[in-house]
Scaffold this motif. Structure first.
Motif, mmCIF file in Angstrom:
data_model
loop_
_atom_site.group_PDB
_atom_site.id
_atom_site.type_symbol
_atom_site.label_atom_id
_atom_site.label_comp_id
_atom_site.label_asym_id
_atom_site.label_seq_id
_atom_site.Cartn_x
_atom_site.Cartn_y
_atom_site.Cartn_z
ATOM 1 N N PHE A 162 0.828 -1.205 0.000
ATOM 2 C CA PHE A 162 0.000 0.000 0.000
ATOM 3 C C PHE A 162 0.868 1.263 0.000
ATOM 4 N N ILE A 163 1.905 1.267 0.830
ATOM 5 C CA ILE A 163 2.771 2.450 0.926
ATOM 6 C C ILE A 163 3.523 2.683 -0.381
ATOM 7 N N GLU A 164 4.062 1.613 -0.954
ATOM 8 C CA GLU A 164 4.913 1.752 -2.149
ATOM 9 C C GLU A 164 4.096 1.974 -3.418
ATOM 10 N N PHE A 165 3.006 1.206 -3.597
ATOM 11 C CA PHE A 165 2.283 1.232 -4.866
ATOM 12 C C PHE A 165 0.860 1.791 -4.770
ATOM 13 N N GLY A 166 0.404 2.102 -3.543
ATOM 14 C CA GLY A 166 -0.874 2.767 -3.364
ATOM 15 C C GLY A 166 -0.636 4.239 -3.094
ATOM 16 N N LEU A 167 -0.219 4.529 -1.867
ATOM 17 C CA LEU A 167 0.105 5.902 -1.496
ATOM 18 C C LEU A 167 1.193 6.488 -2.387
ATOM 19 N N GLY A 168 2.195 5.674 -2.704
ATOM 20 C CA GLY A 168 3.320 6.153 -3.505
ATOM 21 C C GLY A 168 2.949 6.568 -4.914
ATOM 22 N N ARG A 169 1.804 6.089 -5.421
ATOM 23 C CA ARG A 169 1.371 6.433 -6.780
ATOM 24 C C ARG A 169 0.247 7.478 -6.789
ATOM 25 N N TYR B 288 -1.807 13.766 -1.568
ATOM 26 C CA TYR B 288 -2.320 13.162 -0.342
ATOM 27 C C TYR B 288 -2.042 14.109 0.816
ATOM 28 N N LEU B 289 -2.602 13.800 1.971
ATOM 29 C CA LEU B 289 -2.533 14.652 3.147
ATOM 30 C C LEU B 289 -1.081 14.954 3.539
ATOM 31 N N PHE B 290 -0.771 16.239 3.681
ATOM 32 C CA PHE B 290 0.558 16.705 4.099
ATOM 33 C C PHE B 290 1.665 16.296 3.129
ATOM 34 N N VAL C 206 -13.540 3.693 -3.628
ATOM 35 C CA VAL C 206 -14.635 4.251 -2.830
ATOM 36 C C VAL C 206 -14.098 5.153 -1.710
ATOM 37 N N VAL C 207 -13.074 4.691 -0.991
ATOM 38 C CA VAL C 207 -12.490 5.454 0.116
ATOM 39 C C VAL C 207 -11.325 6.284 -0.421
ATOM 40 N N PRO C 208 -11.342 7.606 -0.248
ATOM 41 C CA PRO C 208 -10.236 8.440 -0.727
ATOM 42 C C PRO C 208 -8.987 8.259 0.112
ATOM 43 N N ILE C 209 -7.868 8.624 -0.446
ATOM 44 C CA ILE C 209 -6.582 8.360 0.199
ATOM 45 C C ILE C 209 -6.451 9.060 1.543
ATOM 46 N N ASN C 210 -6.911 10.295 1.667
ATOM 47 C CA ASN C 210 -6.767 11.004 2.936
ATOM 48 C C ASN C 210 -7.569 10.351 4.054
ATOM 49 N N ALA C 211 -8.795 9.926 3.740
ATOM 50 C CA ALA C 211 -9.610 9.209 4.724
ATOM 51 C C ALA C 211 -8.946 7.891 5.101
ATOM 52 N N MET C 212 -8.311 7.238 4.129
ATOM 53 C CA MET C 212 -7.627 5.973 4.382
ATOM 54 C C MET C 212 -6.456 6.172 5.345
ATOM 55 N N LEU C 213 -5.689 7.213 5.150
ATOM 56 C CA LEU C 213 -4.518 7.471 5.990
ATOM 57 C C LEU C 213 -4.930 7.761 7.434
ATOM 58 N N VAL C 214 -5.928 8.630 7.613
ATOM 59 C CA VAL C 214 -6.389 8.951 8.965
ATOM 60 C C VAL C 214 -6.980 7.714 9.637
#
Length: 441
Positions: A263-270, A274-276, A342-350
C-alpha cells in the motif's frame, strides 16, 4: 501489607534486568528501523526490474525464506538455551548479526546491480534467520532467571512496553532516514545497534549451572524438543491458544508484512496528492501509521504493569482478542474499498492511524497475560525449549502465509488478498471463542 509491598517494587533496581532492558532497547530500535525499510526497499528495487506484480512476489519470497529457517531451527535454539549460558548465546549472536549487517552495508556502498543486491539480501536474510533461531529462545527465557517472582509481572510488562517504545523510536528514525538518507545508513545503524547490545549483555550475571546440561547430541536435542511438545500438548488451555495463534497468524501477519508495504509503495506512492504531501513522503506516513500502534501499546503496557496478578485471564483474553481482530477486520474492509476507489486516500490514511492505535491497546491486553501465564506455569529450567517450541507452533504457517499473500497479490489482485485474510481471521476468532479450553486460563 501485601499490596503495599507490591507498590514499592522497582525492577530497575535489579542490575541484570537493567542491562537486559538497555541491550534489548538499543538492538531492537536498530532492528525495527531495519525491518521498516527493508520491505519497502525490496519492493522498490524489484519493481525496477520485474514490475509491480512480481516485486510483490519477490518480497513474499524474502519473508518466507526468513520464516522457514526460523521455524525449522528455533526448537534447536531452545535446547541450546536450556543447556548453555543464555547470556553467552545472546552476546555471540548479536556480534554475528553486527558483522553480517555491517558487511552488507559495505557491499551496498559499492553500488552493485539490482539483481546482485536482491541475491545478497536473500543470503543475508537466511543467515540472520539462523542467528535469530538461537538468540530468540535465549533472550525470551532469560528473564525468569534474573528477576524475583514478585518482580516478574512488572518486568514482563516493562519489556513488552519497551518493545513498543523501541518500535516508536525505530519507526520515527526509519521514516526519516529512509526518505532522506537511503538504505545503506540504516544498515550501518542496525549493525552498530547490535554491537552496543552485545556490550550491554556482556555484564549480565546469573547462575547458568541451574539449568545447564551436557547432552547436546542430535538425539538428545530431538528428545528435548519432543518433551517440549508433549508438555504443551498436556496443557490444554495453552495448547488451544497456540493453535489459535497458528491459524490467526496465517491470516493476520501478511496484512502487515505484505499488504502494508505494498500500500505504501504502490498505493500511497502512486497517488498524485495526499494529506501533508508537502513535507511528508510515503515512508513518513508509514511511520505515522505504525507509531499510533506503538504509542497505544506503551500506554497499555504501563497500565498493565500496575495491575495485580489474576487467577483467571480467560475473559480478559477473549475481549482483547475480539477487539484486535475486529479492528484489523475493519482495516481490511477499508483497504478493499480504497482499492475499489470508494475510500479516498486522505480518509484511508487517517483511518489507518486510528485503527492501529486501537490494535496496539488490544494486542498488549492479550500478550502480557499470555507471557505471564507461560512464565508462571512452565518450569524455568524448561523455558528455553518450551518457549521456542511454542513460538514455532504459533508462527509455523507464517512463511507459507507470506508466500500465499504474494501469490494472491501478484496473480489475482490485492482485493482478493484482503478478502482472504478478512474471512479467515473472523472464522478463527469464532472457533476460539466457542472452544471450551479457552475458558480454562
Amino acid at each position: 501489607m501485601a499490596q503495599s509491598s507490591t507498590t514499592k517494587i522497582n525492577v530497575f533496581r535489579n542490575k541484570n534486568f537493567s542491562l537486559l532492558f538497555a541491550g534489548v532497547l538499543v538492538s531492537n530500535i536498530a532492528h525495527i528501523l531495519f525491518s521498516f525499510a527493508i520491505s519497502l526497499y525490496i519492493l522498490s528495487i524489484a519493481s525496477q526490474v520485474y514490475g509491480i506484480e512480481r516485486a510483490a512476489l519477490i518480497q513474499a519470497l524474502y519473508l518466507a525464506a526468513n520464516g522457514v529457517f526460523l521455524v525449522l531451527l528455533m526448537p534447536f535454539g531452545g535446547v541450546f538455551a536450556d543447556k548453555l549460558n543464555k547470556v553467552t548465546i545472546m552476546v555471540w549472536t548479536d556480534l554475528v548479526r553486527a558483522v553480517i549487517i555491517l558487511g552488507i552495508a559495505y557491499y551496498l556502498f559499492t553500488s552493485p546491480g539490482v539483481v546482485s543486491i536482491i541475491i545478497v539480501l536473500f543470503v543475508m536474510n537466511v543467515l540472520l534467520a539462523i542467528n535469530s533461531a538461537f538468540f530468540n529462545p535465549a533472550s525470551s527465557s532469560l528473564l525468569r532467571f534474573i528477576v524475583k517472582d514478585e518482580e516478574l509481572q512488572q518486568a514482563a510488562s516493562y519489556l513488552q512496553g519497551s518493545h513498543n517504545l523501541q518500535a516508536l523510536i525505530g519507526l520515527i528514525l526509519g521514516g526519516i532516514m529512509y526518505a532522506t538518507m537511503g538504505i545503506v545508513w540504516i544498515f550501518v545503524v542496525n549493525g552498530l545497534g547490535y554491537l552496543v547490545s552485545a556490550f550491554s549483555e556482556l555484564f549480565i550475571r546469573y547462575d547458568h549451572k541451574e539449568h545447564a546440561g551436557s547432552d547436546l547430541t542430535v538425539k538428545g536435542m530431538l528428545a528435548d524438543i519432543r518433551h517440549g511438545l508433549g508438555y504443551l500438548y498436556g496443557e490444554k488451555a495453552i495448547f488451544t491458544i497456540l493453535m489459535m495463534a497458528l491459524a490467526l497468524n496465517f491470516f493476520l501477519t501478511p496484512i502487515f508484512s505484505n499488504g502494508m508495504p505494498f500500500f505504501i509503495e504502490f498505493g500511497l506512492g502512486r497517488e498524485p496528492a495526499y494529506l501533508f504531501d508537502g513535507f511528508m513522503r510515503p515512508a513518513n506516513w508509514y511511520s505515522v501509521i505504525m507509531i499510533g500502534f506503538s504509542l497505544s501499546a506503551i500506554f497499555m503496557s504501563l497500565f498493565m504493569s500496575r495491575q495485580k496478578t489474576k487467577e483467571r485471564y480467560s475473559p480478559m483474553l477473549k475481549k482483547a482478542l475480539a477487539s484486535m481482530v475486529g479492528m484489523i477486520a475493519l482495516l481490511s474492509v477499508l483497504m478493499i474499498f480504497y482499492y475499489l476507489g470508494v475510500v479516498p486516500i486522505n480518509a484511508m490514511l487517517v483511518s489507518l492511524a486510528i485503527i492501529m492505535f486501537a490494535v496496539g491497546v488490544s494486542q498488549i491486553a492479550f500478550n502480557v497475560p499470555v507471557q505471564l501465564i507461560f512464565q508462571r506455569k512452565v518450569d524455568k529450567t524448561q523455558l528455553g525449549k518450551v518457549n521456542s517450541v511454542s513460538a514455532v507452533l504459533s508462527q509455523a504457517l507464517v512463511p507459507l502465509a507470506s508466500l500465499v499473500a504474494g501469490l494472491l497479490i501478484s496473480q489475482i489482485s490485492i482485493i482478493a488478498f484482503y478478502l482472504f485474510c478478512l474471512i479467515g481471521m473472523v472464522v478463527v476468532l469464532l472457533l476460539y471463542m466457542t472452544n471450551p479450553n479457552a475458558n480454562l486460563l
